[in-house]
Each structure stands twice: as structure tokens, then as C-alpha cells.
Design a protein around this motif. Structure first.
Motif, mmCIF file in Angstrom:
data_model
loop_
_atom_site.group_PDB
_atom_site.id
_atom_site.type_symbol
_atom_site.label_atom_id
_atom_site.label_comp_id
_atom_site.label_asym_id
_atom_site.label_seq_id
_atom_site.Cartn_x
_atom_site.Cartn_y
_atom_site.Cartn_z
ATOM 1 N N LEU B 162 -6.041 23.926 18.961
ATOM 2 C CA LEU B 162 -6.152 24.528 17.640
ATOM 3 C C LEU B 162 -4.994 23.971 16.818
ATOM 4 O O LEU B 162 -3.835 24.173 17.165
ATOM 5 C CB LEU B 162 -6.053 26.046 17.787
ATOM 6 N N THR B 163 -5.329 23.231 15.766
ATOM 7 C CA THR B 163 -4.276 22.626 14.954
ATOM 8 C C THR B 163 -4.170 23.340 13.618
ATOM 9 O O THR B 163 -5.175 23.578 12.945
ATOM 10 C CB THR B 163 -4.568 21.129 14.726
ATOM 11 N N LEU B 164 -2.950 23.709 13.255
ATOM 12 C CA LEU B 164 -2.688 24.339 11.964
ATOM 13 C C LEU B 164 -1.996 23.283 11.101
ATOM 14 O O LEU B 164 -0.798 23.060 11.240
ATOM 15 C CB LEU B 164 -1.805 25.573 12.134
ATOM 16 N N SER B 165 -2.784 22.609 10.246
ATOM 17 C CA SER B 165 -2.244 21.502 9.465
ATOM 18 C C SER B 165 -1.288 21.994 8.379
ATOM 19 O O SER B 165 -1.529 23.034 7.766
ATOM 20 C CB SER B 165 -3.374 20.723 8.777
ATOM 21 N N ASP B 166 -0.213 21.239 8.169
ATOM 22 C CA ASP B 166 0.782 21.575 7.150
ATOM 23 C C ASP B 166 1.294 23.001 7.269
ATOM 24 O O ASP B 166 1.470 23.690 6.272
ATOM 25 C CB ASP B 166 0.179 21.387 5.740
ATOM 26 N N TRP B 167 1.498 23.456 8.457
ATOM 27 C CA TRP B 167 1.885 24.848 8.681
ATOM 28 C C TRP B 167 3.403 25.008 8.672
ATOM 29 O O TRP B 167 3.937 26.061 8.383
ATOM 30 C CB TRP B 167 1.301 25.329 10.011
ATOM 31 N N LEU B 168 4.116 23.933 9.018
ATOM 32 C CA LEU B 168 5.565 24.069 9.208
ATOM 33 C C LEU B 168 6.368 23.586 7.998
ATOM 34 O O LEU B 168 5.842 22.871 7.169
ATOM 35 C CB LEU B 168 5.976 23.297 10.463
#
Lengths: 248, 168
Positions: B162-168
Motif C-alpha cells: 500500500l503506497t501513500l504517495s507524497d505523504w511525507l
């Protein structure tokens, strides 16, 4: 440490006694009490160092025990089965609490903290502060207790400009330019202060909207504060921050 | 409890309580460290039943205390890994969970060494279907951030990313 255990259910008292005897050898149990009046009597008789206090006791509460005592010069560890009632006030007063069923490690931690406070003779008025908070009829909180190394500071929310994370520590930046370091994570303060309108703009930043001057579009989103500081808004938080500021 | 293992009984009871409270709590976001604790609690309880091994690892430069993610994001995949993945393998079972920082993306993975399943088949169970709808819902809330779910499965195991793009 001389301790008194207060809970309206006998099985809870027995359970806590067993855990303390096994895992906290420095605690000596002077007495146990199952009602508010018995608790007041026991505390006045034994003058304990430490009181384990159940919050919900039938029709009454552990807070009633505190209200009835003229002097509250002991450490309190609240014990509660409910994650809700009064717990918010306990958190705002930076007091310690355990949720039932009691976790052994959390118990040992809480006892160690109480021991440290007793040994260093930190005089705090956190219990008075707690009772004041509970007296307020509205749920609006205006002051928070901040437990520092050697003192407890009471800070009104309106004088907090912003908070910044430093790993498991949090810096508070106050309106009088003071900077306070506290050994609690920003996440904990975010959970406490969000209901009061504070904005989590970034994983490392929590901002009081009162001090936001404008929204700068540079670098995808930055808040300019009245103090002149620039605080980043990270992408996941952009929408919520924008909406919150528009509602102001 | 019946074997008088009181400390162990206490440990699991308080873990179970913490897990239940978290499920019932209405918190939308939890920190990565809270997520790690909960998965740990859950896996330790299941370990009592099946005796598998597991690891939870993360990138060194991830600030676990302060990075937040929607709550109960990985739990259903970890439950699947236990239930459909390694429950038949007893002590040979292995589950690996990672939280990885890739530039500004946060990648969360759950890997098991079970027998896998056919990812093309439609009736793979309600859990997976619900997770897919959850991801779709999150994508409609966090407009600029894409939650991407990828599932690879073979006869020697399953990997959920599960990838959370631009999360950090």
C-alpha cells in the motif's frame, strides 16, 4: 511508598494488589477502600504518598474523593475502565492514568514516575487544576498543564503560537517568545488540542490558527504566522488546513 | 489462564483491551508507532494460536511518533496473512511487515509465506473487497494523494503493498 487503593469493586482491588506486590516492591499497601467516604477516611488516617484512584465508583466518582479532602499532598494514579469520562480533564492536567485491565508495564512506568516526583519533591497543583477544570460546566478548555522536568506550567491555549516535534519531545512556542521543551510526542498534543481548533499542518507542526497571518503558495503551501515564522503545510494536510482557515 | 500463567494472561488481556479500544475508538488518524504497537499486539495474540514468526521493520529515517496514517489501514491485510496465509503452516509460517520511506512516499507492505491465492478471482472474500473500497474512499478524501494498493500472490506467498504517495 505508602499507598492506598480505591475502587468500588473488590476484584479490581485484589487484582491491583496482586500486581503491585509482584511487580512494584517499593509500594506498601496501607489500606484499600470501596467507597468515597471510606477512601476519605483512609487517606486522612494513613497520609499516603500514592493513591490509586478509580474514576467511576457507582453513583460517585474518584474526583469526589479529592474534592472532600482539605489537603491533597500525595501523588495520584487514576484507574479507569472508561476511555471517556473525565479522562480528557486528566490529560489536560498532565496527570497519570491507567486503563483497565491494567497493563503491567504501564503500571510499573506510572509507579516509577510517581516515585520520581516524590523523591524530587516536585510540588504541583495539578489536582487543584483538575478539579477546577471539572467544575466548568462547558467543555471548553482554555488552559493546559505542561509537565516539565522540575515544574508544572499552566499555559492558556491562546498564548500558544505553535508546537513543533523533536522526535518523542515537543517544543511549545509561546506568545511571550518563550520556548518550552516537554517529553511527550506532538501526536499526543495534536490529539488533545485539535478539538480546540489547533491545526496539524505537518507531521512536525501543530499551529494555533489565531496566529496565522496568511497562506503562502510557495513550495506547495506555507503558513505565515504573525510572529513572522513560516510553517510548512504537507500535502496530506492541505485540504483540512485550508478548510479550517476558511471557516475562521 | 488455566495453567496459572497469570502474567501471560494479564499481558494478553491488556493487549486485547488496547486493540479493542482502538477498533471502537473513532480516531481517524493514528501515528505509525501506534499502528506498529497494535499490529504487534494482534500478532502476539495470534502467535499463541499458530506459533508463526513475524517481524515489523521500518526505515531508520521515518519519524514513527509523528507521522500519521488512517487507522486500521493494515489490520485487514495482516488478518488475511494470518487467516489465509500462514495458519496452516504452524511454526514455519512467517509474516513480514515493513514501513518504508521512498522519497516523499510512504510504502507499507505485508508479506506472508503462505500458499497464496488467485488475485484475478472475484470471490476472494469480503475483507479484501472492503479494503479496496476503503482505499477508493481515501482517494476521494485526500485528493492530491494517491493511495495505491497492489497485491502479488504466488504459491509461495503473498505480498500486499500500500503506497501513500507524497505523504511525507
Amino acid at each position: 511508598m505508602r499507598a492506598i487503593l480505591i475502587d468500588d469493586e473488590i476484584s479490581n482491588l485484589e487484582n491491583l494488589r496482586t500486581l503491585l506486590e509482584k511487580h512494584c516492591p517499593k509500594v506498601t499497601i496501607m489500606a484499600t477502600a470501596q467507597s468515597v467516604s471510606a477512601a476519605v477516611d483512609a487517606i486522612e488516617k494513613y497520609l499516603p504518598d500514592l493513591v490509586f484512584l478509580d474514576i467511576q465508583m457507582g453513583e460517585q466518582t474518584g474526583f469526589d474523593v479529592l474534592k472532600l479532602l482539605p489537603r491533597r499532598n500525595f501523588e495520584v494514579i487514576f484507574v479507569t475502565a472508561y476511555d471517556q469520562y473525565g479522562i480528557q480533564a486528566v490529560k489536560f492536567a498532565a496527570l497519570d492514568y491507567l486503563l483497565k485491565p491494567i497493563d503491567i508495564e504501564e503500571l510499573i512506568n506510572a509507579v516509577n514516575k510517581a516515585e520520581y516526583k516524590l523523591a524530587t519533591q516536585i510540588q504541583t497543583s495539578q489536582l487543584d487544576f483538575l478539579l477546577q477544570q471539572l467544575k466548568k460546566t462547558d467543555t471548553h478548555v482554555s488552559t493546559i498543564a505542561i509537565q516539565m522536568q522540575s515544574e508544572t506550567r499552566y499555559v492558556t491555549l491562546s498564548e500558544i503560537i505553535r508546537c513543533e516535534a523533536d522526535n518523542t519531545y515537543t517544543y511549545f512556542f509561546l506568545a511571550n517568545s518563550e520556548k518550552i521543551l516537554v517529553s511527550k510526542s506532538l501526536k499526543e498534543y495534536a490529539d488533545l488540542l485539535r478539538p480546540n481548533g489547533f491545526l496539524r499542518t505537518h507531521q512536525s507542526h501543530l499551529v494555533n490558527p489565531k496566529y496565522v497571518k496568511s497562506w503562502l503558495k510557495e513550495d506547495g503551501g506555507i503558513l505565515l504566522l504573525t510572529s513572522g515564522e513560516k510553517i510548512p503545510v504537507s500535502k496530506p494536510n492541505k485540504e483540512t488546513v485550508k478548510q479550517a482557515l476558511q471557516r475562521q | 489462564m488455566n495453567k496459572n500463567e497469570i502474567d501471560n494472561a494479564n499481558k494478553y488481556l491488556s493487549k486485547f483491551a488496547r486493540l479493542t479500544r482502538n477498533v471502537l475508538d473513532e480516531k481517524e488518524l493514528i501515528s505509525l508507532s501506534q499502528e506498529k504497537t497494535l499490529l504487534d499486539d494482534y500478532l502476539q495474540m495470534e502467535q499463541l494460536r499458530f506459533g508463526f514468526k513475524y517481524e515489523i521493520n521500518h526505515s531508520e529515517d521515518l519519524d514513527l511518533e509523528n507521522i500519521e496514517i488512517p487507522s486500521m489501514l493494515l489490520q485487514p491485510f495482516v488478518e488475511n496473512a494470518v487467516k489465509h496465509g500462514i495458519s496452516k503452516k504452524a511454526t514455519d509460517g512467517k509474516i513480514n511487515i515493513t514501513f518504508i520511506k521512498k522519497a516523499n512516499d510512504l510504502a507499507l507492505t505485508v508479506t506472508d509465506n503462505g500458499n497464496g491465492f488467485d488475485t484475478e478471482k472475484k470471490n476472494n472474500g469480503l475483507g479484501l473487497l472492503l479494503s479496496e473500497s476503503r482505499v477508493a474512499l481515501l482517494n476521494s478524501i485526500y485528493k492530491e494523494n494517491r493511495f495505491t494498493l497492489a497485491i502479488q500472490s504466488a504459491t509461495n506467498g503473498t505480498k500486499v503493498s500500500l503506497t501513500l504517495s507524497d505523504w511525507l
